[in-house]
Design a protein around this motif. Sequence first.
Motif, short mmCIF file in Angstrom:
data_model
loop_
_atom_site.label_atom_id
_atom_site.label_comp_id
_atom_site.label_asym_id
_atom_site.label_seq_id
_atom_site.Cartn_x
_atom_site.Cartn_y
_atom_site.Cartn_z
N PRO A 1 19.04 47.11 26.75
CA PRO A 1 17.59 47.83 26.65
C PRO A 1 17.73 49.38 26.85
CG PRO A 1 17.64 46.05 28.12
CD PRO A 1 19.06 46.26 27.83
N ILE A 2 16.80 50.11 26.21
CA ILE A 2 16.84 51.55 26.30
C ILE A 2 15.71 51.95 27.11
CG2 ILE A 2 16.35 53.68 24.70
CD1 ILE A 2 17.22 52.24 22.45
N SER A 3 15.99 52.77 28.07
CA SER A 3 15.24 53.46 29.20
C SER A 3 15.60 54.74 29.46
CB SER A 3 15.11 52.67 30.29
OG SER A 3 16.19 52.68 31.43
N PRO A 4 14.87 55.63 30.35
CA PRO A 4 15.31 56.95 30.83
C PRO A 4 16.50 56.94 31.67
CG PRO A 4 13.10 56.81 30.58
CD PRO A 4 13.48 55.41 30.40
N ARG A 5 16.80 55.71 32.20
CA ARG A 5 17.69 55.57 33.14
C ARG A 5 19.27 55.07 32.58
NH1 ARG A 5 13.39 53.16 34.36
NH2 ARG A 5 14.17 51.06 33.71
N ILE A 6 19.40 55.17 31.31
CA ILE A 6 20.67 54.70 30.84
C ILE A 6 21.81 55.54 31.01
CG2 ILE A 6 19.63 53.27 29.14
CD1 ILE A 6 20.38 55.27 27.08
N PRO A 7 23.14 55.42 31.08
CA PRO A 7 24.05 56.49 31.23
C PRO A 7 24.03 57.13 29.72
CG PRO A 7 24.88 54.35 31.70
CD PRO A 7 23.45 53.98 31.10
N LEU A 8 24.36 58.57 30.09
CA LEU A 8 24.22 59.34 28.83
C LEU A 8 25.58 60.24 28.85
CD1 LEU A 8 20.56 60.94 29.32
CD2 LEU A 8 21.41 59.24 27.38
N TRP A 9 26.07 60.45 27.52
CA TRP A 9 27.12 61.24 27.45
C TRP A 9 26.99 62.59 28.06
CZ3 TRP A 9 31.92 59.73 25.46
CH2 TRP A 9 32.82 60.61 25.42
N PRO A 10 27.88 63.19 28.67
CA PRO A 10 27.39 64.67 29.26
C PRO A 10 27.09 65.47 28.14
CG PRO A 10 29.45 63.81 30.09
CD PRO A 10 29.22 62.80 29.08
N GLY A 11 25.98 66.20 28.42
CA GLY A 11 25.43 67.26 27.49
C GLY A 11 24.44 66.60 26.51
N LEU B 1 29.07 47.89 34.26
CA LEU B 1 28.92 49.11 34.92
C LEU B 1 27.78 49.83 34.39
CD1 LEU B 1 32.60 50.46 35.36
CD2 LEU B 1 31.33 48.96 36.98
N TRP B 2 27.21 49.18 33.51
CA TRP B 2 26.13 50.05 32.82
C TRP B 2 24.82 50.58 33.69
CZ3 TRP B 2 25.30 52.29 28.18
CH2 TRP B 2 24.12 52.38 27.58
N ASN B 3 24.71 49.98 34.65
CA ASN B 3 23.57 50.00 35.60
C ASN B 3 24.02 51.18 36.56
OD1 ASN B 3 21.30 48.81 34.36
ND2 ASN B 3 22.14 47.06 35.32
N ASP B 4 25.24 51.79 36.77
CA ASP B 4 25.81 52.68 37.47
C ASP B 4 26.69 53.95 36.68
OD1 ASP B 4 26.94 54.46 39.42
OD2 ASP B 4 28.16 52.47 40.29
N PRO B 5 25.68 54.66 36.15
CA PRO B 5 26.14 55.88 35.40
C PRO B 5 27.42 56.54 35.69
CG PRO B 5 23.79 56.01 35.22
CD PRO B 5 24.19 54.77 36.36
N ILE B 6 27.48 56.68 37.07
CA ILE B 6 28.66 57.33 37.74
C ILE B 6 29.70 56.61 37.27
CG2 ILE B 6 29.84 58.29 40.03
CD1 ILE B 6 27.03 59.04 40.95
N ALA B 7 30.03 55.20 37.68
CA ALA B 7 30.86 54.77 37.67
C ALA B 7 31.20 54.28 36.05
CB ALA B 7 31.06 53.10 38.35
N PHE B 8 30.20 54.35 35.06
CA PHE B 8 30.42 53.96 33.98
C PHE B 8 31.10 55.02 33.26
CE2 PHE B 8 28.92 53.70 29.33
CZ PHE B 8 28.99 52.34 29.31
N PHE B 9 30.98 56.14 33.42
CA PHE B 9 31.82 57.11 33.07
C PHE B 9 32.86 57.65 33.80
CE2 PHE B 9 27.92 58.10 30.73
CZ PHE B 9 28.34 58.35 29.39
N GLY B 10 33.07 57.56 35.35
CA GLY B 10 34.33 57.80 36.02
C GLY B 10 34.57 59.38 35.85
N GLN B 11 33.52 60.13 35.67
CA GLN B 11 33.77 61.45 35.67
C GLN B 11 34.36 62.29 36.79
OE1 GLN B 11 32.54 62.42 32.62
NE2 GLN B 11 32.98 64.74 32.63
N ASP B 12 35.40 63.05 36.48
CA ASP B 12 35.95 64.06 37.51
C ASP B 12 36.35 65.31 37.10
OD1 ASP B 12 38.55 63.48 36.34
OD2 ASP B 12 39.05 62.07 37.67
N ALA B 13 37.08 65.94 37.68
CA ALA B 13 37.88 67.45 37.19
C ALA B 13 38.30 67.38 35.79
CB ALA B 13 38.31 67.99 38.27
N GLN B 14 39.13 66.17 35.78
CA GLN B 14 39.83 65.99 34.34
C GLN B 14 39.11 65.09 33.13
OE1 GLN B 14 41.24 64.89 37.74
NE2 GLN B 14 42.02 67.10 37.38
N GLY B 15 37.76 64.96 33.56
CA GLY B 15 36.73 64.48 32.53
C GLY B 15 36.60 62.88 32.88
#
Length: 232
Positions: free
Chosen positions: A14-24, A128-142
């Motif tokens: 489903p599409i909502s304002p809370r979905i994980p978004l690609w950085p930028g 992991l969809w409902n946890d955007p931080i975990a979904f992307f696993g973003q850190d200093a290396q990307g």
Amino acid sequence: MVDKPSKVFSLSHPISPRIPLWPGDPPVAFEDVASRDKDGYFLRRFSMGEHSATHMNAPNSFYAGGMGIDGYRPEDLVRPAVVIDVHGKTQSNPDYEICPLDIEAWERQHGLIEPGSVVLMYTGWQHLWNDPIAFFGQDAQGSHFPGIGEAAIRFLLEQRQIAGVGIDTHGVDPGQSTAFATNHAVLAGNGIVLECLTHLDRLPAKGATLVIGVLGLEGGSGSPASVMAFIP
């Protein structure tokens, strides 16, 4: 009379304002423009990036002069699908690159992948969809999420003549990739690239038929997609 499938699954979030978004990428936004009390009907406008939510990429997202999302014919978007389950390898390695060995292991059990198929990779990232931080696993290396390695996509395109690929992460290329080799290879032939799929664990390894609905955005670099899987 067309036989009714025994099961139908939606593979789209489903599409909502809370979905994980690609950085930028731009946020998902909804705005009321008409109300039942004032106008007699309810209407909203919405805006979002062409590559947000469950979506399909178009060749012009990587190739100047490439085909837009409106260039795909209806018959291009109805395809047999196979599902390769690699989630056992990705849980301890978010940077896992799907390789030819994964494909060969699947084929030993299920037979050769048929030409014209869309190959779906179940990594477990859909959960992991409902946890955007975990979904992307973003850190200093990307970003850190699994994807399809260059050797695997070359094998699938050259040796199996597939129509495209899909995955439950935000990219068919691994999160650490900067070359986007899988996107480039598939879209060079106007193939299908589906990202942010879900419910892949509910599908059989083979036998499903995908019906991919996209918005015919003129010159679009991609589109949110309603992907349905029909099980006979």
